[in-house]
Design an enzyme around this catalytic site. Structure first.
Site, short mmCIF file in Angstrom:
data_model
loop_
_atom_site.label_atom_id
_atom_site.label_comp_id
_atom_site.label_asym_id
_atom_site.label_seq_id
_atom_site.Cartn_x
_atom_site.Cartn_y
_atom_site.Cartn_z
CG HIS A 191 36.03 39.79 90.38
ND1 HIS A 191 36.56 40.55 91.38
CD2 HIS A 191 34.88 40.37 90.03
CE1 HIS A 191 35.74 41.56 91.62
NE2 HIS A 191 34.72 41.48 90.81
NE ARG A 298 30.11 46.37 84.28
CZ ARG A 298 29.95 45.30 83.49
NH1 ARG A 298 30.75 45.13 82.45
NH2 ARG A 298 29.01 44.43 83.73
NE ARG A 334 27.44 50.78 85.60
CZ ARG A 334 27.74 49.56 86.04
NH1 ARG A 334 26.80 48.66 86.14
NH2 ARG A 334 28.98 49.25 86.37
CD GLU A 436 21.90 48.30 90.03
OE1 GLU A 436 22.70 47.38 89.88
OE2 GLU A 436 22.21 49.50 89.85
CG ASN A 459 25.23 39.59 88.06
OD1 ASN A 459 24.61 38.62 87.62
ND2 ASN A 459 26.41 39.95 87.60
CG ASP A 460 24.02 44.47 92.34
OD1 ASP A 460 24.62 43.60 93.00
OD2 ASP A 460 24.55 45.53 91.97
NE ARG A 470 27.32 39.10 92.02
CZ ARG A 470 27.01 40.39 92.13
NH1 ARG A 470 25.95 40.74 92.82
NH2 ARG A 470 27.76 41.31 91.56
CB CYS A 507 23.26 45.21 80.99
SG CYS A 507 22.82 46.05 82.53
#
Length: 573
Positions: A191, A298, A334, A436, A459-460, A470, A507
């Site tokens: 983050h 989101r 989403r 993902e 990412n996932d 990660r 995304c």
């Protein structure tokens, strides 16, 4: 002496300045008796310190950039809620009265008790919350003891070197005009790293030894793109970096001037650029970035840090606010993606008390299907919003075709239900999935039969494909979206979408890296979605790309022979 530290480039850009090495916070807690007639004054001191800490966190929240991740605001909100917790207010006050001891001792005593409670928890996520307890109580104790809060703000025009920084510290860095930062630990996907990119602060994380090897006053060159920290460079080397820094600033200004140009490759292929947002207020950044629409809206903000679930009406109004602000734009909502590292305070939905791996547990669509009454309110709000504009619905954390069928069946039930009530609903609501889970990517052809579109969450996908957490400093160096296995799954997904004639977007963080734009175009990607601040650089990369050259690059990458691959490090002995 000149030397170089290697780490992970967390935020691009070059910062040149003097090092300020932050030592780990340590405060000596006084312990003394308080006279009976002074007890009320001592209680008031604690209340005042809590209020000052609250004011400070509110200022931090105000300073968070609009395009910063929503999690950053949630992080600050969680700390604000903790300041109101009786454990940090009423219990220390009771200790002051009962033990007739000073406020700092009472707060510290309660803090140690809470930390011990959290450390005994089996759930790793909840156990990690001890860090929040420490950070919040540190903030209050500093006010109580008259310590500098935070010392970072006084250090202007410097580069901060720290073991690790919280998102709140990162925001305060920007307020203090700090030029950049270097940490021993951290990952490019943390983050704080994402926030640094939003703030435009060059950053290198994961150096492991920076606080041990660097000294206050060392001259540093932080290259957030290369992930290097040059220490005490000579005049010629320093001049080279200053020139490089000036070139990048001129380029940034040029990109700002060119933000209205179309996203076309050299040979005229149109690439669609969309923005990711976390809050309705983020729409302003979408407009400034000149994005075509929103590729990822989101919806977690509706559910986090509250004791209950939002009503259908509250959710509908939040979606409607965005749709009204961007008339005619394509917007993908989403469905709520909670679970894993995003838990809810709603007692009806609290999850995985067993302490099993939450990243692989009940999250995303899995959770929603397990709580249909709760999911119904969410879907009803989205369906009603579909009457306002041509939106799309994206389902997260999908593993099986059956899950998509279940979601579609529920949506059709709700559509009929709403119409029977006289509510307006769109005739068609495209329903897509986030790709993902590696098995979904490899079986994308099967999912293309039930999904109207794909959006690749890199990412996932990378995390699961490489079996790498990660956020774990011990293994996050292995987190590599350019791994041939990951690229093969991306290509396979795009090809399956093309064969089924359904759109495929990306995304994840990978879409926002202009160094990889050509590669992704070569793999066949034509829809990108990213945080708004990344769009100018990615658009520029598109305009410098030839599709034929990009295909050659992609073939080399898939064969594992691309120059994009970093050389293997020597094994430390």
């Amino acid at each position: 002496m000149t030397f170089e530290l290697a780490g992970i480039g967390a935020a691009a850009g070059i910062a040149i300045g003097m090092a300020v090495v932050l030592e780990p916070a340590s405060m000596e807690i006084p312990d003394y008796s308080v006279a009976r007639d002074e007890l009320e004054t001592e209680e008031q001191r604690l209340r005042t310190a809590l209020a000052l800490a609250r004011d400070e966190l509110l200022r931090v929240r105000e300073a968070i950039p609009k395009d910063a991740p929503q999690d950053t605001r949630l992080f600050i909100d969680a700390h604000l809620l903790m300041l109101d917790d009786p454990a940090l207010r009423d219990r220390p006050i009771a200790l002051i009265r009962e033990q007739r001891r000073n406020a700092a001792w009472a707060l510290h005593h309660e803090r140690e008790r809470l930390v011990e409670v959290f450390e005994r928890m089996q759930d790793p996520y909840l156990r990690a919350k001890r860090e929040d307890i420490l950070q919040v109580t540190d903030r209050v104790l500093r006010h109580l003891l008259g310590a500098q809060v935070p010392s970072l703000q006084a250090e202007a025009e410097r580069i901060i070197v720290a073991s690790e920084l919280s998102p709140a510290d990162t925001v305060l860095l920007k307020n203090g005009s700090v030029l950049g930062w270097v940490t021993d630990f951290g990952a490019a996907t943390s983050h704080s790293a994402i926030l640094a990119r939003s703030l435009g602060l060059p950053a290198v994380v994961g150096t492991h030894h920076a606080t041990r090897l660097l000294r206050n006053g060392d001259q540093l060159v932080v290259d957030g793109e290369q992930g290097t920290v040059l220490v005490n460079p000579g005049p010629e080397l320093l001049a080279e970096y200053r020139e490089m820094q000036a070139r990048r600033e001129r380029r940034r200004q040029l990109l700002e001037e060119e933000r209205h140009l179309p996203a076309l490759t050299i040979d005229g292929t149109a690439i669609r650029l969309f923005a990711n947002i976390e809050l309705p207020e983020d729409v302003e950044w979408v407009q400034r970035s000149n994005a075509e629409g929103i590729g990822l809206f989101r919806s977690e903000f509706l559910f986090m840090n509250r004791a209950d679930s939002p009503s259908e009406e509250e959710q509908y109004e939040a979606f409607a606010q965005v749709l009204r602000a961007l008339p005619g734009a394509e917007i993908t909502i989403r469905s709520v993606d909670v679970g894993a590292d995003k838990l809810l305070a709603d007692s009806d939905l609290q999850l995985h008390p067993s302490g099993l791996n939450p990243a692989l547990g009940l999250r995303g669509l899995r959770l929603c299907l397990r709580r249909p009454e709760w999911f119904r309110r969410h879907l009803r709000a989205i369906l009603r919003a579909s009457a306002l504009a041509p939106i799309r619905l994206m389902l997260p954390m999908v593993s099986t075709v059956h899950e998509v069928h279940q979601a579609r069946h529920l949506i059709e039930q709700l559509r009929s239900e709403l119409r029977a009530e006289g509510q307006k609903v769109a005739e068609h609501l495209p329903i897509g999935i986030m790709v993902e889970v590696p098995a979904v990517a490899m079986a994308a052809h099967a999912f293309a039969g039930v999904a109207d579109f794909f959006s690749i969450g890199t990412n996932d996908l990378t995390q699961y494909a490489l079996a790498v957490d990660r956020s774990d400093d011990d293994v996050n160096a292995l987190f590599d979206p350019l791994h041939v296995g990951v690229l093969s799954m991306i290509q396979h997904t795009i090809a399956a979408g093309e064969a089924a004639n359904i759109p495929v977007a990306m995304c994840g963080e990978m879409a926002a890296n202009p160094q990889w734009t050509g590669l992704l175009i070569g793999l066949g990607l034509r829809h990108f979605s990213m945080f708004p601040g990344a769009i100018p650089e990615v658009k520029a990369a598109i305009r410098e790309t030839s599709v034929d050259d990009a295909k050659v690059m992609a073939l080399a990458a898939l064969a594992g022979t691309s120059e994009l691959f970093a050389p293997v490090d020597d094994i430390e002995t």
